[in-house]
Scaffold this motif. Structure first.
Motif, PDB file in Angstrom:
ATOM      1  N   GLY A  67      29.678 -19.512 -13.872  1.00 24.55           N
ATOM      2  CA  GLY A  67      30.235 -20.246 -15.004  1.00 24.55           C
ATOM      3  C   GLY A  67      30.096 -21.754 -14.913  1.00 24.55           C
ATOM      4  N   ARG A  68      29.478 -22.258 -13.862  1.00 23.40           N
ATOM      5  CA  ARG A  68      29.327 -23.706 -13.664  1.00 23.40           C
ATOM      6  C   ARG A  68      27.957 -24.211 -14.087  1.00 23.40           C
ATOM      7  NH1 ARG A  68      29.730 -25.913  -8.133  1.00 23.40           N
ATOM      8  NH2 ARG A  68      29.320 -27.832  -9.226  1.00 23.40           N
ATOM      9  N   LEU A  69      27.946 -25.460 -14.492  1.00 25.56           N
ATOM     10  CA  LEU A  69      26.686 -26.185 -14.685  1.00 25.56           C
ATOM     11  C   LEU A  69      26.278 -26.764 -13.344  1.00 25.56           C
ATOM     12  CD1 LEU A  69      27.142 -28.276 -17.946  1.00 25.56           C
ATOM     13  CD2 LEU A  69      25.378 -26.573 -17.500  1.00 25.56           C
ATOM     14  N   VAL A  70      25.025 -26.575 -12.971  1.00 26.31           N
ATOM     15  CA  VAL A  70      24.494 -27.133 -11.724  1.00 26.31           C
ATOM     16  C   VAL A  70      23.157 -27.801 -12.018  1.00 26.31           C
ATOM     17  CG1 VAL A  70      25.663 -25.449 -10.245  1.00 26.31           C
ATOM     18  CG2 VAL A  70      23.348 -24.966 -11.061  1.00 26.31           C
ATOM     19  N   ARG A  71      22.729 -28.623 -11.102  1.00 30.87           N
ATOM     20  CA  ARG A  71      21.405 -29.228 -11.229  1.00 30.87           C
ATOM     21  C   ARG A  71      20.357 -28.131 -11.044  1.00 30.87           C
ATOM     22  NH1 ARG A  71      18.535 -33.797 -11.286  1.00 30.87           N
ATOM     23  NH2 ARG A  71      16.697 -33.940  -9.963  1.00 30.87           N
ATOM     24  N   ALA A  72      19.451 -28.019 -11.993  1.00 30.94           N
ATOM     25  CA  ALA A  72      18.396 -27.006 -11.942  1.00 30.94           C
ATOM     26  C   ALA A  72      17.362 -27.384 -10.880  1.00 30.94           C
ATOM     27  CB  ALA A  72      17.733 -26.872 -13.310  1.00 30.94           C
ATOM     28  N   PRO A  73      16.639 -26.411 -10.345  1.00 24.69           N
ATOM     29  CA  PRO A  73      15.640 -26.703  -9.317  1.00 24.69           C
ATOM     30  C   PRO A  73      14.602 -27.743  -9.749  1.00 24.69           C
ATOM     31  CG  PRO A  73      15.963 -24.339  -9.481  1.00 24.69           C
ATOM     32  CD  PRO A  73      16.721 -24.970 -10.611  1.00 24.69           C
ATOM     33  N   GLU A  74      14.209 -27.716 -11.012  1.00 22.45           N
ATOM     34  CA  GLU A  74      13.183 -28.641 -11.495  1.00 22.45           C
ATOM     35  C   GLU A  74      13.777 -29.834 -12.232  1.00 22.45           C
ATOM     36  OE1 GLU A  74      10.042 -28.182 -10.574  1.00 22.45           O
ATOM     37  OE2 GLU A  74      10.657 -26.327  -9.585  1.00 22.45           O
ATOM     38  N   GLY A  75      15.071 -30.071 -12.065  1.00 21.16           N
ATOM     39  CA  GLY A  75      15.742 -31.163 -12.764  1.00 21.16           C
ATOM     40  C   GLY A  75      16.476 -30.629 -13.981  1.00 21.16           C
ATOM     41  N   GLY A  76      17.230 -31.466 -14.600  1.00 23.64           N
ATOM     42  CA  GLY A  76      18.040 -31.016 -15.721  1.00 23.64           C
ATOM     43  C   GLY A  76      19.227 -30.213 -15.217  1.00 23.64           C
ATOM     44  N   THR A  77      19.803 -29.424 -16.099  1.00 23.35           N
ATOM     45  CA  THR A  77      20.958 -28.624 -15.702  1.00 23.35           C
ATOM     46  C   THR A  77      20.733 -27.154 -16.012  1.00 23.35           C
ATOM     47  OG1 THR A  77      22.047 -29.021 -17.817  1.00 23.35           O
ATOM     48  CG2 THR A  77      22.631 -30.494 -15.996  1.00 23.35           C
ATOM     49  N   LEU A  78      21.501 -26.345 -15.349  1.00 21.38           N
ATOM     50  CA  LEU A  78      21.426 -24.902 -15.508  1.00 21.38           C
ATOM     51  C   LEU A  78      22.860 -24.383 -15.529  1.00 21.38           C
ATOM     52  CD1 LEU A  78      19.167 -22.448 -13.708  1.00 21.38           C
ATOM     53  CD2 LEU A  78      21.581 -22.283 -13.208  1.00 21.38           C
ATOM     54  N   LEU A  79      23.192 -23.560 -16.517  1.00 19.06           N
ATOM     55  CA  LEU A  79      24.501 -22.923 -16.555  1.00 19.06           C
ATOM     56  C   LEU A  79      24.370 -21.563 -15.885  1.00 19.06           C
ATOM     57  CD1 LEU A  79      27.439 -22.647 -17.347  1.00 19.06           C
ATOM     58  CD2 LEU A  79      26.696 -21.843 -19.594  1.00 19.06           C
ATOM     59  N   CYS A  80      25.064 -21.410 -14.773  1.00 16.70           N
ATOM     60  CA  CYS A  80      25.053 -20.137 -14.038  1.00 16.70           C
ATOM     61  C   CYS A  80      26.030 -19.197 -14.742  1.00 16.70           C
ATOM     62  CB  CYS A  80      25.462 -20.379 -12.594  1.00 16.70           C
ATOM     63  SG  CYS A  80      25.539 -18.877 -11.615  1.00 16.70           S
ATOM     64  N   ARG A  81      25.513 -18.451 -15.716  1.00 10.74           N
ATOM     65  CA  ARG A  81      26.347 -17.534 -16.495  1.00 10.74           C
ATOM     66  C   ARG A  81      26.916 -16.431 -15.617  1.00 10.74           C
ATOM     67  NH1 ARG A  81      25.360 -12.641 -19.181  1.00 10.74           N
ATOM     68  NH2 ARG A  81      23.142 -12.773 -18.796  1.00 10.74           N
ATOM     69  N   GLU A  82      26.080 -15.906 -14.735  1.00 13.60           N
ATOM     70  CA  GLU A  82      26.504 -14.828 -13.846  1.00 13.60           C
ATOM     71  C   GLU A  82      25.781 -14.982 -12.521  1.00 13.60           C
ATOM     72  OE1 GLU A  82      26.686  -9.921 -13.741  1.00 13.60           O
ATOM     73  OE2 GLU A  82      25.486 -10.920 -15.272  1.00 13.60           O
ATOM     74  N   LEU A  83      26.492 -14.729 -11.446  1.00 13.02           N
ATOM     75  CA  LEU A  83      25.916 -14.775 -10.117  1.00 13.02           C
ATOM     76  C   LEU A  83      25.810 -13.341  -9.614  1.00 13.02           C
ATOM     77  CD1 LEU A  83      25.060 -16.695  -7.819  1.00 13.02           C
ATOM     78  CD2 LEU A  83      27.385 -16.493  -6.966  1.00 13.02           C
ATOM     79  N   VAL A  84      24.568 -12.872  -9.399  1.00 13.82           N
ATOM     80  CA  VAL A  84      24.323 -11.507  -8.929  1.00 13.82           C
ATOM     81  C   VAL A  84      23.711 -11.615  -7.538  1.00 13.82           C
ATOM     82  CG1 VAL A  84      23.094  -9.338  -9.335  1.00 13.82           C
ATOM     83  CG2 VAL A  84      23.936 -10.684 -11.283  1.00 13.82           C
TER      84      VAL A  84
END
Length: 133
Positions: A39-56
Motif C-alpha cells: 500500500g506504500r509509494l516507493v521509488r521505482a527501480p528506474e526512477g519515478g514512483t511505484l505504488l505497491c498495491r500488493e506484496l506477494v
C-alpha cells in the motif's frame, strides 16, 4: 498500482548474513521488514514512483511454514520456489495485472512472461522502511 512479486530465497541469498543457519528465522525477519511496503509509494527501480498495491512473496523449503505478517500474501511452494513464482507471474500476466518481480536469478527471469518487469534484490532492500539512508 503494482503487485510486487518477491523471490524470498533469492532475497535472502543476496545478503550473506548467516541466513543459512536458520532459514525460517531469516525468512520471518525479512517478511516483517517487507510487510510495511504493501500500500506504500516507493521509488521505482528506474526512477519515478511505484505504488505497491500488493506484496506477494514465494517461500519454499525450510521457510515454507513461517508465519506471515499482515499485509503480505504468501505463496507456499510445495516444490520449487521458482516454479511457484513463474506460475504466479503467468497468472498475474493472464489477468493483465501490473507486476514487478524481484529476483536476480537469471534462470527464473527467463521463465517469466515476456515483458515482465524485473529488478534485483538490491532495489527492494533499498526501499525497505528501515533501510539505511
Amino acid at each position: 498500482m503494482t503487485v510486487v512479486l518477491v523471490d524470498v530465497a533469492n532475497m535472502l541469498g543476496a545478503r550473506p548474513d548467516g541466513w543459512w543457519r536458520d532459514r525460517a528465522g531469516a525468512t520471518t525477519r525479512l517478511l516483517r521488514r517487507l510487510a510495511p511496503l504493501a500500500g506504500r509509494l516507493v521509488r521505482a527501480p528506474e526512477g519515478g514512483t511505484l505504488l505497491c498495491r500488493e506484496l506477494v512473496v514465494v517461500v519454499e523449503g525450510a521457510a515454507r511454514d513461517v508465519r506471515v505478517p499482515d499485509g503480505v500474501t504468501v505463496v507456499r511452494a510445495r516444490g520449487s520456489g521458482d516454479d511457484a513464482l513463474a506460475a504466479r507471474a503467468a497468472a498475474l500476466a493472464a489477468d493483465d495485472v501490473a507486476m514487478l518481480v524481484v529476483t536476480a536469478d537469471r534462470g527464473l527471469r527467463s521463465r517469466l512472461p515476456a515483458g515482465t518487469p524485473v529488478t534485483g534484490p538490491g532495489w527492494l532492500y533499498r526501499v525497505l522502511p528501515d533501510a539505511p539512508a
